[in-house]
Design a protein around this motif. Structure first.
Motif, short mmCIF file in Angstrom:
data_model
loop_
_atom_site.label_atom_id
_atom_site.label_comp_id
_atom_site.label_asym_id
_atom_site.label_seq_id
_atom_site.Cartn_x
_atom_site.Cartn_y
_atom_site.Cartn_z
N MET A 1 0.83 -1.21 0.00
CA MET A 1 0.00 0.00 0.00
C MET A 1 0.86 1.26 0.00
N ALA A 2 0.53 2.16 -0.88
CA ALA A 2 1.26 3.43 -0.94
C ALA A 2 0.28 4.59 -0.76
N ARG A 3 0.84 5.71 -0.40
CA ARG A 3 0.03 6.92 -0.33
C ARG A 3 0.46 7.81 -1.49
N ILE A 4 -0.47 8.13 -2.39
CA ILE A 4 -0.08 8.91 -3.56
C ILE A 4 -0.95 10.14 -3.77
N VAL A 5 -0.31 11.14 -4.37
CA VAL A 5 -1.05 12.32 -4.81
C VAL A 5 -1.12 12.25 -6.33
N MET A 6 -2.34 12.40 -6.87
CA MET A 6 -2.53 12.37 -8.32
C MET A 6 -3.03 13.74 -8.74
N LYS A 7 -2.27 14.39 -9.61
CA LYS A 7 -2.68 15.73 -10.06
C LYS A 7 -3.08 15.70 -11.53
N PHE A 8 -4.23 16.28 -11.85
CA PHE A 8 -4.72 16.29 -13.22
C PHE A 8 -4.85 17.72 -13.73
N GLY A 9 -4.21 17.99 -14.85
CA GLY A 9 -4.22 19.33 -15.43
C GLY A 9 -5.50 19.62 -16.20
N GLY A 10 -5.58 20.82 -16.73
CA GLY A 10 -6.79 21.31 -17.37
C GLY A 10 -7.29 20.47 -18.53
N THR A 11 -6.36 19.97 -19.37
CA THR A 11 -6.81 19.16 -20.51
C THR A 11 -7.33 17.80 -20.04
N GLN A 35 -3.78 4.76 -0.81
CA GLN A 35 -4.46 5.95 -0.30
C GLN A 35 -4.22 7.06 -1.30
N VAL A 36 -5.29 7.75 -1.71
CA VAL A 36 -5.13 8.72 -2.79
C VAL A 36 -5.65 10.11 -2.42
N ALA A 37 -4.83 11.12 -2.71
CA ALA A 37 -5.29 12.51 -2.73
C ALA A 37 -5.25 12.96 -4.18
N VAL A 38 -6.35 13.57 -4.65
CA VAL A 38 -6.42 14.05 -6.03
C VAL A 38 -6.37 15.58 -6.02
N VAL A 39 -5.55 16.13 -6.90
CA VAL A 39 -5.50 17.59 -7.05
C VAL A 39 -5.91 17.91 -8.48
N VAL A 40 -6.85 18.83 -8.65
CA VAL A 40 -7.30 19.14 -10.01
C VAL A 40 -7.13 20.61 -10.35
N SER A 41 -6.86 20.84 -11.64
CA SER A 41 -6.86 22.19 -12.21
C SER A 41 -8.28 22.53 -12.65
N ALA A 42 -8.44 23.72 -13.19
CA ALA A 42 -9.71 24.10 -13.81
C ALA A 42 -9.80 23.45 -15.18
N MET A 43 -11.02 23.28 -15.68
CA MET A 43 -11.21 22.79 -17.05
C MET A 43 -10.39 23.66 -17.99
N SER A 44 -9.77 23.05 -19.00
CA SER A 44 -8.88 23.84 -19.84
C SER A 44 -9.65 24.96 -20.53
N GLY A 45 -9.04 26.14 -20.56
CA GLY A 45 -9.69 27.30 -21.15
C GLY A 45 -10.45 28.13 -20.14
N VAL A 131 -9.36 12.13 -0.90
CA VAL A 131 -9.52 13.57 -0.68
C VAL A 131 -9.23 14.28 -2.00
N CYS A 132 -10.22 15.05 -2.44
CA CYS A 132 -10.11 15.77 -3.72
C CYS A 132 -9.85 17.23 -3.40
N VAL A 133 -8.70 17.71 -3.82
CA VAL A 133 -8.26 19.05 -3.42
C VAL A 133 -8.23 19.98 -4.63
N ALA A 134 -8.82 21.16 -4.48
CA ALA A 134 -8.78 22.16 -5.53
C ALA A 134 -7.36 22.69 -5.63
N GLY A 135 -6.76 22.56 -6.80
CA GLY A 135 -5.41 23.06 -6.99
C GLY A 135 -5.39 24.57 -7.09
#
Lengths: 406, 406
Positions: A1-11, A35-45, A131-135
Motif C-alpha cells: 500500500m502506498a500513499r499517492i497524490v494524483m494531479k490532473f491538469g486542465g486538458t 491511499q489517494v489525494a487528487v489535485v485538479v486544475s480548472a477545465m482547460s480554457g 480527498v479531492c483538493v482544488a489546486g
C-alpha cells in the motif's frame, strides 16, 4: 500500500467525459489498495476565460478580487471529480483551499504556500476516503482566497505530497512525460525515463512547460518523487528523482529553448565601478526580470558595451526605463532586438565531464550559427542566437549530444 | 442617507458590459450618500450549465458537492462587480458566504439561513465601503458551502437587508416590476405600484417568477421594504410593503396561473376515517408535494371520489406510489391528466369584500370554462381548468376584476 497524490491538469478535466476518465484512473489506484489525494486544475480554457473577464473590467485589477474570480475554476472541477468518484462507489469529498486550510502568504495572484494542515485529510485518507483538493488556491492571513500563479496546481500537488508524506506525486497531463527536447521541433526527441530535480528545474525555467518551476523547487526541497505522465495512456511517464537514483547519467539530458527573449545592448558605457548598478538597479525597481548579462572586455580601459536579455513581454518597458535613466547611466547608443532565442543544454553530467560546452559551440559554428551571448551554470549552458536558427540549432545539438531516438 | 441592499439577478450581470452597468447604478447610490450592500447572482445561464455538468456526472449526486460546484457562479460575479466598482473609484470588496459568514442549516442545495454575522460588514459600510456579497450561498455547521435553492439570491438579499437593518432592499431584474398578470398573455396587464407581502407571497408561490417565495416570507417576517425594479431602465418598480402602507387597496390585485400541475382522481374509494391518510401518507413519505385536494360528497355513504394535484415533475412518481399502495387504499379506478392549469385570483381585499369568488366562477362559466377543482385561502381563490383555456381564462378574469390598463 502506498500513499499517492494524483494531479490532473486542465486538458485532463476538460469536460465531463474526461472527468469520469480521471475518476476511473483514481479508482484503479484505490482498488490497488492505495491511499489517494487528487489535485485538479480548472477545465482547460476556463482560467483564461475568467482572467479575460477580469482584464475587461479593469486592466489594473485588484489581485484579491482576481483570486476570488479565478479560483472558482478549480472549485467546479473538484466538486465534479468528487461526485464522479462517489458515483463509482469510491468514498470521496472535495476540499477547497480555505477548508483544509492551505495557508499561504498574502501575495495575491502569486502566493506561496506556508503551511498545509493535514490533520483532517490524514484521518480521511486513513479511513479510505479519497480527498479531492482544488489546486492553485489557498487562503491568506486575512481570510481571503489566494492563487499560486499560472500552473500553480503543480505546486499545490507537490506541496500536498510533501505535507502528506506521500510516496509519490503523479502529475497527469496531456503529454506522456518529459522529452529530451520539444518533439514538435525534433521528431527524434526521446521521452526521458528519469531526470534529476536539478535538471528538471533548469528545463522548467528554460521554457519546457511541462511542470511549473516552483513545483520542481518544492519537490527538490522536500524530496518528493514526482512522476509526469499522460492522462490518456497507460505508458510509463518520466520520474523526477534524486541524482543517486539514476544509475547511468547522460552528460546532457535535454535541450531547451525559449523564444521569450529580447536583447538590449548599451554601447560605450563607462567602464567603472557602479556602472552595472546604475543600469540594473532601475530595472529591478521596475520589477523587470533581467536574465543573461554580458559585459565586453574593455578595449580602451575607459568604456565597454553592456548586453543583457529580458522577457519579451517586458521589452518595451525595459527600454523606457533605460531611456529614462540615460543621463545617469551615460551610453553612446542603445541597440535592441527581440529576434532572438535562448537555446540551452542541460545535464548534471556536465559537472564531471569536460568539453561539454565546447561541443555546443563547435556544433553551432559548423552550422554557421553565431552566438550572441553565453551564460552558464553548473549544469547548463545557454546561448542566445538569432531566432531564425532556432530549429536548426536545437536539432543539431540534439544529434551532437547523442539524444536522438534510434 | 439611507442604507440599502441592491440585488442584481443573472440577466443583470450576464456579461462584463452589464456588470459595468450594475457598477454605475451602485455608484450613483453611493454618490447620493447612501451606504450600499450589493448582492449578485451568477451570470445568466451559468448556474444551469453547472447543474447540467453535475447531472451528467451522476443524476443521484451528493448535494454537498453540488453546492461546491454551483456556488462558484456567484463567486465569479461578486469578484467582477467589486473590481468594476474599484475601477470607478468606489471602495468595494467581495464577500463569500463563508467569509461573512452567512450561517445556514445543513440542508445542502436548499439550505435556510440561520444567522448572518454583520460585525465586519457594518464596519465597512459605515466607513463608506460597498460590500459585495455573493448571493445564493452560505456555510453549513460542518464548514461546507451550502446553497439556498433556485432563486436563492433573492433570499440572500432580503436576509442581508434584515440583518443590516437596511432601509430598503432593491431587487433588480429584467422586468420593471410586478404585474397584475403575465404581460405575455394579457397585453393590458398593469405594473403594480405597491403590493402587500401576503399578496406577493401568493403570487410568487402561484407561479409569478419575479421573486423567490422564501424571500417574500422573510421580507414579511422582518418587515423589509422590498422594491422590484429593472436593471435596464430608471422606471419606478413595485414596492412590496405592509398592508397599512397601501391607501387604496384593489379587491383583486393580480391573476396568476401555473401550468405546472397534474391531476389525479381515485374513483370510488371507501368513505371512511383514515382513507385520506392512506392516500396522502405514502405521497408525503415519497416527498411529493400535493397541492389542491377535493373529496366528492359521498352519494351512497359508502364510497367517494378523491381528486388532487401534484407538480408535473412529480406526476409519474405520484402515480406509481398510488399504484404501489392500491391494495391498501382500495379504489375502483385511477384517472389522471396533466392537461390542466391552475388559475388564481389574489387580493387582500377579499377579506372585506363578499362575492369575489362568485364573480370568478361566473366569469369562467360565461366563457364556457369548466372548473375541475377549487381551493381557497383568505386572500386567494384557485381553480383548476383544462390547459387549453388558460389564456382565455386569465384575460377574462383580468377584465372582470377591473385590472386592464386603459
Amino acid at each position: 500500500m502506498a500513499r499517492i497524490v494524483m494531479k490532473f491538469g486542465g486538458t485532463s478535466v476538460a469536460d465531463v467525459e474526461k472527468i469520469k476518465n480521471v475518476a476511473r484512473r483514481v479508482k484503479s489506484e484505490v482498488d490497488a489498495g492505495n491511499q489517494v489525494a487528487v489535485v485538479v486544475s480548472a477545465m482547460s480554457g476556463k482560467t483564461n476565460e475568467l482572467v479575460g473577464w477580469a482584464d475587461e473590467i479593469s486592466p489594473m485589477y485588484d489581485a484579491r478580487e482576481y483570486d476570488v474570480i479565478v479560483s472558482s475554476g478549480e472549485q467546479v472541477t473538484v466538486g465534479l471529480i468528487a461526485m464522479a468518484l462517489q458515483s463509482m462507489d469510491v468514498p470521496a469529498r472535495s476540499w477547497l483551499g480555505w477548508q483544509i486550510p492551505i495557508k499561504t502568504d498574502g501575495a495575491h495572484a502569486k502566493a506561496r504556500i506556508k503551511e498545509i494542515d493535514t490533520t483532517e485529510l490524514d484521518k480521511r485518507m486513513n479511513s479510505g476516503e479519497v480527498v479531492c483538493v482544488a489546486g492553485f488556491q489557498g487562503i491568506a492571513p486575512d481570510n481571503r482566497i489566494t492563487t499560486l500563479g499560472r500552473g500553480g496546481s503543480d505546486t499545490s500537488a507537490v506541496a500536498l505530497a510533501a505535507a502528506l508524506k506521500a510516496d509519490r506525486c503523479d502529475i497527469y497531463t496531456d503529454v506522456d512525460g518529459v522529452y529530451t527536447t520539444d518533439p514538435r521541433i525534433v521528431p527524434k526527441a526521446r521521452k526521458i525515463e528519469k531526470i534529476t530535480y536539478e535538471e528538471m528545474l533548469e528545463l522548467a525555467s528554460l521554457g519546457a512547460k511541462v511542470l511549473q518551476t516552483r513545483s520542481v523547487e518544492m519537490a527538490m526541497n522536500h524530496r518528493v518523487r514526482v512522476q509526469v505522465r499522460s492522462s490518456f495512456s497507460d505508458a510509463e511517464g518520466t520520474l523526477v528523482v534524486d541524482e543517486d537514483e539514476i544509475v547511468e547519467q547522460e552528460v546532457v539530458s535535454g535541450i531547451a529553448y525559449s523564444r521569450d527573449e529580447a536583447k538590449i545592448t548599451l554601447v560605450k558605457v563607462a567602464d567603472k565601478p557602479g556602472i552595472a548598478a546604475s543600469i540594473f538597479g532601475p530595472l529591478a525597481e521596475a520589477n523587470i526580470n533581467v536574465d543573461m548579462i554580458v559585459q565586453n572586455v574593455s578595449e580602451d580601459g575607459k568604456s565597454t558595451d553592456m548586453t543583457f536579455t529580458v522577457p519579451r513581454g517586458e521589452f518595451k518597458r525595459a527600454l523606457s526605463v533605460i531611456e529614462g535613466n540615460s543621463a545617469k547611466i551615460g551610453y553612446k547608443e542603445l541597440l535592441s532586438t527581440s529576434d532572438v532565442t535562448k537555446v540551452s543544454i542541460i545535464g548534471v553530467g556536465m559537472r564531471s565531464h569536460v568539453g561539454v560546452a565546447r561541443k555546443m559551440f563547435e556544433t553551432l559554428a559548423e552550422k554557421g550559427i553565431n552566438i550572441q551571448v553565453i551564460s552558464t551554470s553548473e549544469i547548463k549552458v545557454s546561448v542566445l542566437i538569432a531566432e531564425e536558427y532556432t530549429e536548426l540549432a536545437v536539432r543539431a545539438l540534439h544529434t551532437a549530444y547523442g539524444l536522438d531516438a534510434e
